[in-house]
Motif scaffolding. Structure first.
Motif, PDB file in Angstrom:
ATOM      1  N   TYR A 133       0.692  -1.082   0.183  1.00 12.43           N
ATOM      2  CA  TYR A 133       0.155   0.013   0.030  1.00 12.43           C
ATOM      3  C   TYR A 133       1.047   1.263  -0.034  1.00 12.43           C
ATOM      4  CZ  TYR A 133      -4.332  -2.861   0.749  1.00 12.43           C
ATOM      5  OH  TYR A 133      -5.186  -3.595   0.674  1.00 12.43           O
ATOM      6  N   TYR A 134       0.585   2.225  -0.910  1.00 13.95           N
ATOM      7  CA  TYR A 134       1.278   3.373  -1.115  1.00 13.95           C
ATOM      8  C   TYR A 134       0.273   4.577  -0.779  1.00 13.95           C
ATOM      9  CZ  TYR A 134       4.617   0.445  -3.682  1.00 13.95           C
ATOM     10  OH  TYR A 134       5.456  -0.691  -4.250  1.00 13.95           O
ATOM     11  N   CYS A 135       0.891   5.656  -0.096  1.00 16.12           N
ATOM     12  CA  CYS A 135       0.256   6.959  -0.278  1.00 16.12           C
ATOM     13  C   CYS A 135       0.784   7.690  -1.187  1.00 16.12           C
ATOM     14  CB  CYS A 135       0.207   7.638   1.419  1.00 16.12           C
ATOM     15  SG  CYS A 135       1.778   8.099   1.903  1.00 16.12           S
ATOM     16  N   ALA A 136       0.266   8.740  -1.448  1.00 19.47           N
ATOM     17  CA  ALA A 136       0.653   9.575  -2.687  1.00 19.47           C
ATOM     18  C   ALA A 136      -0.026  11.056  -2.493  1.00 19.47           C
ATOM     19  CB  ALA A 136       0.224   8.921  -3.796  1.00 19.47           C
ATOM     20  N   ALA A 137       0.700  12.180  -2.668  1.00 20.74           N
ATOM     21  CA  ALA A 137       0.347  13.613  -2.569  1.00 20.74           C
ATOM     22  C   ALA A 137      -0.007  14.134  -3.828  1.00 20.74           C
ATOM     23  CB  ALA A 137       1.255  14.127  -1.626  1.00 20.74           C
ATOM     24  N   HIS A 138      -1.226  14.871  -4.013  1.00 25.58           N
ATOM     25  CA  HIS A 138      -1.370  15.593  -5.169  1.00 25.58           C
ATOM     26  C   HIS A 138      -1.515  17.181  -4.733  1.00 25.58           C
ATOM     27  CE1 HIS A 138      -4.459  17.818  -7.687  1.00 25.58           C
ATOM     28  NE2 HIS A 138      -4.033  17.133  -8.717  1.00 25.58           N
ATOM     29  N   ARG A 139      -0.445  18.011  -5.418  1.00 30.24           N
ATOM     30  CA  ARG A 139      -0.708  19.446  -4.912  1.00 30.24           C
ATOM     31  C   ARG A 139      -1.730  19.951  -5.673  1.00 30.24           C
ATOM     32  NH1 ARG A 139       3.367  20.529  -8.075  1.00 30.24           N
ATOM     33  NH2 ARG A 139       4.894  19.900  -6.764  1.00 30.24           N
ATOM     34  N   VAL A 140      -2.496  20.621  -4.975  1.00 35.62           N
ATOM     35  CA  VAL A 140      -3.828  21.099  -5.063  1.00 35.62           C
ATOM     36  C   VAL A 140      -3.819  22.050  -6.378  1.00 35.62           C
ATOM     37  CG1 VAL A 140      -6.078  22.835  -4.500  1.00 35.62           C
ATOM     38  CG2 VAL A 140      -4.685  21.160  -2.768  1.00 35.62           C
ATOM     39  N   ARG A 141      -4.576  21.770  -7.359  1.00 32.71           N
ATOM     40  CA  ARG A 141      -4.617  22.500  -8.536  1.00 32.71           C
ATOM     41  C   ARG A 141      -6.214  22.438  -8.796  1.00 32.71           C
ATOM     42  NH1 ARG A 141       0.012  19.194  -9.405  1.00 32.71           N
ATOM     43  NH2 ARG A 141      -0.851  17.351 -10.300  1.00 32.71           N
ATOM     44  N   SER A 142      -6.668  23.109 -10.175  1.00 34.17           N
ATOM     45  CA  SER A 142      -7.745  23.182 -10.482  1.00 34.17           C
ATOM     46  C   SER A 142      -8.525  22.149 -10.713  1.00 34.17           C
ATOM     47  CB  SER A 142      -8.266  24.059 -11.704  1.00 34.17           C
ATOM     48  OG  SER A 142      -7.023  23.660 -12.860  1.00 34.17           O
ATOM     49  N   ARG A 143      -7.855  21.023 -11.303  1.00 36.15           N
ATOM     50  CA  ARG A 143      -8.490  19.815 -11.511  1.00 36.15           C
ATOM     51  C   ARG A 143      -7.607  18.589 -10.883  1.00 36.15           C
ATOM     52  NH1 ARG A 143      -9.219  19.165 -17.847  1.00 36.15           N
ATOM     53  NH2 ARG A 143     -10.119  17.142 -17.086  1.00 36.15           N
ATOM     54  N   TRP A 144      -8.373  17.542 -10.376  1.00 34.18           N
ATOM     55  CA  TRP A 144      -7.877  16.483  -9.754  1.00 34.18           C
ATOM     56  C   TRP A 144      -8.624  15.210 -10.237  1.00 34.18           C
ATOM     57  CZ3 TRP A 144      -9.134  14.693  -4.052  1.00 34.18           C
ATOM     58  CH2 TRP A 144      -8.347  13.617  -3.703  1.00 34.18           C
ATOM     59  N   SER A 145      -7.911  14.176 -10.697  1.00 35.77           N
ATOM     60  CA  SER A 145      -8.651  13.108 -11.180  1.00 35.77           C
ATOM     61  C   SER A 145      -8.084  11.981 -10.005  1.00 35.77           C
ATOM     62  CB  SER A 145      -8.285  12.326 -12.486  1.00 35.77           C
ATOM     63  OG  SER A 145      -8.761  13.398 -13.347  1.00 35.77           O
ATOM     64  N   ALA A 146      -8.753  11.822  -8.835  1.00 33.46           N
ATOM     65  CA  ALA A 146      -8.230  11.218  -7.663  1.00 33.46           C
ATOM     66  C   ALA A 146      -7.736   9.809  -7.881  1.00 33.46           C
ATOM     67  CB  ALA A 146      -9.359  11.356  -6.755  1.00 33.46           C
ATOM     68  N   SER A 147      -8.311   8.924  -8.970  1.00 32.08           N
ATOM     69  CA  SER A 147      -7.910   7.600  -9.130  1.00 32.08           C
ATOM     70  C   SER A 147      -6.749   7.383  -9.897  1.00 32.08           C
ATOM     71  CB  SER A 147      -9.436   6.737  -9.716  1.00 32.08           C
ATOM     72  OG  SER A 147      -9.693   7.413 -10.812  1.00 32.08           O
ATOM     73  N   ARG A 148      -6.312   8.374 -10.551  1.00 33.27           N
ATOM     74  CA  ARG A 148      -5.341   8.326 -11.597  1.00 33.27           C
ATOM     75  C   ARG A 148      -3.954   8.158 -11.068  1.00 33.27           C
ATOM     76  NH1 ARG A 148      -6.380   9.195 -17.139  1.00 33.27           N
ATOM     77  NH2 ARG A 148      -4.128   9.974 -17.317  1.00 33.27           N
ATOM     78  N   VAL A 149      -3.080   7.188 -11.254  1.00 33.96           N
ATOM     79  CA  VAL A 149      -1.750   7.261 -10.910  1.00 33.96           C
ATOM     80  C   VAL A 149      -0.838   8.447 -10.955  1.00 33.96           C
ATOM     81  CG1 VAL A 149       0.465   6.192 -10.744  1.00 33.96           C
ATOM     82  CG2 VAL A 149      -1.886   4.671 -10.374  1.00 33.96           C
ATOM     83  N   ASP A 150      -1.137   9.205 -12.495  1.00 38.20           N
ATOM     84  CA  ASP A 150      -0.134  10.049 -13.076  1.00 38.20           C
ATOM     85  C   ASP A 150      -0.699  11.472 -12.364  1.00 38.20           C
ATOM     86  OD1 ASP A 150      -1.624   9.897 -16.295  1.00 38.20           O
ATOM     87  OD2 ASP A 150      -2.453  10.133 -14.218  1.00 38.20           O
ATOM     88  N   GLU A 151      -1.657  11.528 -11.542  1.00 38.34           N
ATOM     89  CA  GLU A 151      -2.382  12.745 -10.805  1.00 38.34           C
ATOM     90  C   GLU A 151      -1.243  13.096  -9.628  1.00 38.34           C
ATOM     91  OE1 GLU A 151      -5.233  14.909 -11.504  1.00 38.34           O
ATOM     92  OE2 GLU A 151      -4.747  14.261 -13.357  1.00 38.34           O
ATOM     93  N   TYR A 152      -0.568  12.085  -9.272  1.00 40.38           N
ATOM     94  CA  TYR A 152       0.175  12.365  -7.797  1.00 40.38           C
ATOM     95  C   TYR A 152       1.596  12.671  -8.143  1.00 40.38           C
ATOM     96  CZ  TYR A 152      -4.275  10.708  -5.930  1.00 40.38           C
ATOM     97  OH  TYR A 152      -5.418  10.810  -5.516  1.00 40.38           O
ATOM     98  N   ASP A 153       2.129  13.852  -7.106  1.00 40.76           N
ATOM     99  CA  ASP A 153       3.269  14.524  -7.462  1.00 40.76           C
ATOM    100  C   ASP A 153       4.366  13.648  -6.608  1.00 40.76           C
ATOM    101  OD1 ASP A 153       1.205  16.955  -7.243  1.00 40.76           O
ATOM    102  OD2 ASP A 153       2.722  16.729  -9.041  1.00 40.76           O
ATOM    103  N   TYR A 154       3.990  13.052  -5.486  1.00 43.59           N
ATOM    104  CA  TYR A 154       5.095  12.510  -4.539  1.00 43.59           C
ATOM    105  C   TYR A 154       4.387  11.188  -4.248  1.00 43.59           C
ATOM    106  CZ  TYR A 154       6.864  17.421  -4.380  1.00 43.59           C
ATOM    107  OH  TYR A 154       7.339  18.340  -4.713  1.00 43.59           O
ATOM    108  N   TRP A 155       5.216  10.212  -3.751  1.00 45.71           N
ATOM    109  CA  TRP A 155       4.975   8.995  -3.292  1.00 45.71           C
ATOM    110  C   TRP A 155       5.612   8.180  -2.256  1.00 45.71           C
ATOM    111  CZ3 TRP A 155       0.969   5.956  -5.533  1.00 45.71           C
ATOM    112  CH2 TRP A 155       0.326   6.199  -6.648  1.00 45.71           C
ATOM    113  N   GLY A 156       5.071   7.719  -1.342  1.00 48.82           N
ATOM    114  CA  GLY A 156       5.724   6.974  -0.321  1.00 48.82           C
ATOM    115  C   GLY A 156       6.453   5.565  -0.769  1.00 48.82           C
ATOM    116  N   GLN A 157       7.285   5.017   0.239  1.00 49.97           N
ATOM    117  CA  GLN A 157       8.027   3.825  -0.042  1.00 49.97           C
ATOM    118  C   GLN A 157       6.964   2.443  -0.021  1.00 49.97           C
ATOM    119  OE1 GLN A 157       7.944   5.145   2.668  1.00 49.97           O
ATOM    120  NE2 GLN A 157       7.527   3.184   4.068  1.00 49.97           N
TER     121      GLN A 157
END
Length: 126
Positions: free
Chosen positions: A94-118
């Motif tokens: 299980y990985y957590c991920a962070a998405h920098r707040v912008r105008s749009r966010w597709s929450a389920s898309r892997v490529d929407e996230y900017d940072y990932w845990g190990q």
């Protein structure tokens, strides 16, 4: 730069519970929407749950709806995934991920996230 550290994984019997935590470095945690993903051996990384920066919006994949709950504490820079009624098919990293707040966010898309845990391993024994 945001660093994410997951914890709380482990081995549990089917029907049991675990709570995963993900703590972020820095003082701008509430500038990020957060997500949890998982990846089983031989499979692609898949979306599990996500929560908006304020905590007022959440998304959960259908396969875990009613069993998993996502929450966050911005004062502690931490996002949680409470997992109940675990099944063997929940076994994954299980990985957590962070998405920098912008105008749009597709929450389920892997490529929407900017940072990932190990990642943290969750194993559910039948």
């Amino acid at each position: 730069q945001v660093q994410l550290v997951e914890s709380g994984g482990g081995l549990v019997q089917a029907g049991g519970s675990l709570r995963l935590s993900c703590t972020a470095s820095g003082r701008t945690f509430n500038n990020y929407d957060m997500g949890w993903f998982r990846q089983a051996p031989g499979k692609e990384r898949e979306f599990v749950a996500a929560i908006g920066w304020s905590g007022s919006t959440t998304y959960v994949v259908d396969s875990v709806k009613g069993r998993f709950t996502i929450s966050r504490d911005n004062g502690l820079n931490t996002v949680y995934l409470q997992m109940n009624s675990l099944k063997p098919e929940d076994t994954a990293v299980y990985y957590c991920a962070a998405h920098r707040v912008r105008s749009r966010w597709s929450a389920s898309r892997v490529d929407e996230y900017d940072y990932w845990g190990q990642g943290t391993q969750v194993t559910v024994d039948s």
